[in-house]
Write a protein that holds these residues in place. Structure first.
Motif, short mmCIF file in Angstrom:
data_model
loop_
_atom_site.label_atom_id
_atom_site.label_comp_id
_atom_site.label_asym_id
_atom_site.label_seq_id
_atom_site.Cartn_x
_atom_site.Cartn_y
_atom_site.Cartn_z
N UNK A 339 127.67 96.48 73.57
CA UNK A 339 128.71 96.19 74.55
C UNK A 339 128.48 96.99 75.83
N UNK A 340 129.12 96.53 76.91
CA UNK A 340 129.12 97.36 78.12
C UNK A 340 129.81 98.67 77.77
N UNK A 400 121.46 105.37 84.81
CA UNK A 400 122.75 105.52 85.47
C UNK A 400 123.42 104.17 85.64
N UNK A 401 122.65 103.16 86.06
CA UNK A 401 123.20 101.81 86.19
C UNK A 401 123.67 101.31 84.83
N UNK A 402 122.87 101.55 83.80
CA UNK A 402 123.20 101.10 82.45
C UNK A 402 124.51 101.71 81.95
N UNK A 403 124.87 102.88 82.47
CA UNK A 403 126.09 103.55 82.02
C UNK A 403 127.34 102.98 82.68
N UNK A 404 127.16 102.03 83.58
CA UNK A 404 128.29 101.46 84.33
C UNK A 404 128.70 100.11 83.78
N UNK A 421 122.00 96.10 84.39
CA UNK A 421 123.29 96.12 83.70
C UNK A 421 123.19 95.50 82.31
N UNK A 422 124.19 95.79 81.49
CA UNK A 422 124.28 95.17 80.17
C UNK A 422 124.95 93.80 80.27
N UNK A 423 124.77 92.99 79.24
CA UNK A 423 125.40 91.67 79.20
C UNK A 423 126.90 91.80 79.31
N UNK A 424 127.50 90.94 80.13
CA UNK A 424 128.94 90.96 80.29
C UNK A 424 129.44 91.91 81.36
N UNK A 425 128.56 92.72 81.93
CA UNK A 425 128.97 93.61 83.02
C UNK A 425 129.27 92.77 84.27
N UNK A 426 129.85 93.41 85.29
CA UNK A 426 130.39 92.67 86.43
C UNK A 426 129.70 93.08 87.73
N UNK A 427 129.37 92.08 88.53
CA UNK A 427 128.93 92.30 89.90
C UNK A 427 130.10 92.00 90.82
N UNK A 428 130.58 93.01 91.56
CA UNK A 428 131.63 92.82 92.55
C UNK A 428 130.94 92.73 93.91
#
Length: 520
Positions: A339-340, A400-404, A421-428
């Motif tokens: 999970x994220x 560091x990106x992966x931790x977000x 990023x991990x699956x399901x993470x968000x790009x704003x």
């Protein structure tokens, strides 16, 4: 009767014949056996399938390192280099020489893969790994395809010979009746750029002299160019790394990369990705003075669209999700099913969703950065401020990106780091005034294709510094479409270069709530 002197001479000759006939016969038998043994050896590595080897080829076969999974024996019988063996998970380890001890285990990928360019470094196939399946030349097929609007590509199946210092790849078709043809193609995925380095591909006919191979390989090769717009991380991925994945990943790391217009910093920066595409030395094509012979050579890189992959355009049905997971694997990030971070740690009551805020340096900046950070924290985020530059150490930045749980930033190259990023993470995605037309293609669609969530916020003219600079009656404010029709240079000048942002956190609030909903 002859004279005593003649008799003595004939007697000496008979003695000599008796003394040397035995050893001579033994030497003759040994020579015959040697011929048989070496004829079997040469049968494994044919010099030329169209005729007998010439003098130069015979010399080359005895001096060069043969890339067919065998080391070349030195005159004293010692092996030149160590033979590769297979470790767990398909990784390679150095097999001990006779009398040595194996320590077991697998060598780390960075030790297998030489990061620096190497002239004269040869490759070997790995016994026990998935081996390269020899391609089959088609009949009547086109060697070079120049029909795609994005890229040119040449696929040479059979006898292909690279001559790096002259930027040439020669192809010798099986059909001796083939007529000689020549192509000069930009060897990257953005062929419209006039400064992309070109490589000449020559299809030879039977009357043309074949250059002697000074280095033979049992694996395919890909010749491509760097340069172009590299140095901008979006172009690094869109123009080179995604197309290289499309072209090279099918060979399961048993492929050699020959790079023209080399950019050593590029190889160093993305060394983890290159080490997952090839286990062999990378060749600086422009400085290579060898005639390298391969069973297959691809010149150029395939590309489907900007930072995108069309699964229906490849036999392997690759997707952008495949690419993102491939990149994460290259950097040793957690497996796809993880999970994220916020969801993985939601049992911790103190845990907040974490958002990386990209801080742009010169253009399209947040003019009210303290207010933006305060607003994000008010909405419940832990903020990680980041300024990813070209010289960023990815080995430190990627985790560091992966931790977000999300990345937020103004439309620009820094958002490309969503690939980590991990699956399901968000790009704003904050879209500046006047460039809404390009937002989806550059980042929105790629994000969703990679299995990420995308929240787009288009600023109003009141949030743009262009309003104060030009006034509400200027075409830049009144009619962005007219600026767009005047050409890319004007779009770049006004909306990409001269514009900064004063983000209205109240108006922006619903977009943040949507991002939180995705995360939680």
């Amino acid at each position: 009767m002859g004279s005593p002197k003649v008799g003595r001479t004939m007697g000496k000759q008979r003695i000599c014949r008796r003394r040397f006939s035995g050893p001579f016969a033994a030497v003759l038998v040994a020579a015959v056996l040697a011929v048989v043994v070496f004829s079997n050896l040469f049968a494994q590595y044919p010099i030329d399938t169209r005729g007998s080897p010439n003098k130069e080829d015979r010399a080359a076969i005895s001096n060069q390192e043969l890339d067919a999974g065998n080391s070349v024996a030195k005159p004293n019988g010692a092996f030149q280099g160590t033979m590769p063996a297979v470790g767990e998970g398909g990784m390679t380890t150095a097999a001990p020489s006779q009398g040595g001890r194996s320590t077991g285990g697998s060598e780390p990928a960075e030790k297998q893969f030489p990061l620096e360019y190497q002239e004269g470094e040869e490759t070997t196939t790995k016994s026990g790994l998935v081996q390269y399946t020899k391609c089959t030349p088609g009949t009547g097929t086109t060697i070079c395809d120049l029909s795609n609007q994005r890229y040119d590509i040449c696929e040479l199946c059979g006898d292909a010979r690279t001559i790096g210092h002259s930027s040439t790849v020669m192809y010798f078709p099986q059909s001796l009746a083939s007529s000689g043809e020549e192509w000069s193609i930009p060897a990257q995925s953005r062929k419209s750029l006039p400064w992309i380095k070109k490589v000449t591909v020559e299809s030879q006919n039977s009357s043309q002299l074949e250059p002697s191979c000074t280095s033979r390989h049992a694996i395919p090769a890909i010749v491509f160019a760097l340069g172009g717009f590299t140095g901008n991380v979006w172009h690094d991925f869109s123009d080179v790394l995604v197309p290289l994945f499309l072209t090279a990943h099918q060979f399961d790391r048993d492929v050699q990369l020959l790079i023209t217009n080399n950019q050593p910093w590029f190889i160093k920066k993305y060394s983890a990705i290159f080490s997952r595409l090839t286990r062999h030395a990378i060749i600086d094509f422009d400085a290579d003075n060898k005639v390298r012979c391969y069973p297959q050579v691809i010149v150029g890189l395939r590309s489907h669209r900007d930072l995108g992959i069309d699964p229906n355009s490849m036999p392997q049905n690759y997707t952008m999700t495949d690419f993102r997971l491939f990149v994460r694997e290259a950097y040793g990030l957690p497996a796809p099913e993880m999970d994220i971070p916020y969801k993985a740690n939601k049992d911790d009551p103190e845990k907040k969703p974490r958002i990386m805020l990209i801080d742009r340096g010169k253009t399209r900046r947040f003019m009210n950065m303290p207010d933006v950070i305060q607003g994000l924290e008010w909405f419940g985020f832990e903020v990680v401020k980041a300024d990813p530059r070209m010289d960023s150490n990815l080995d430190e930045f990627v985790p560091l990106v992966d931790s977000c749980d999300a990345i937020m930033g103004v439309h620009g190259a820094g958002l490309t780091n969503m690939v980590f990023l991990r699956s399901g993470a968000v790009l704003v995605h904050i879209v500046p005034y006047g460039i809404e037309f390009m937002a989806s293609g550059f980042y929105g669609t790629p994000a969703m294709d990679m299995g990420l969530r995308h929240v787009q916020y288009s600023i109003s003219r009141d949030e743009s510094t262009l309003l104060d600079k030009y006034g509400e009656n200027h075409t830049v404010i009144k009619d962005p479409e007219a600026i767009r029709k005047s050409g890319w240079e004007k779009v770049g000048e006004f909306y990409m270069t001269k514009q900064d942002i004063e983000l209205n956190m109240t108006r922006f609030g619903p977009s943040l709530l949507k991002a939180i909903e995705f995360i939680t």
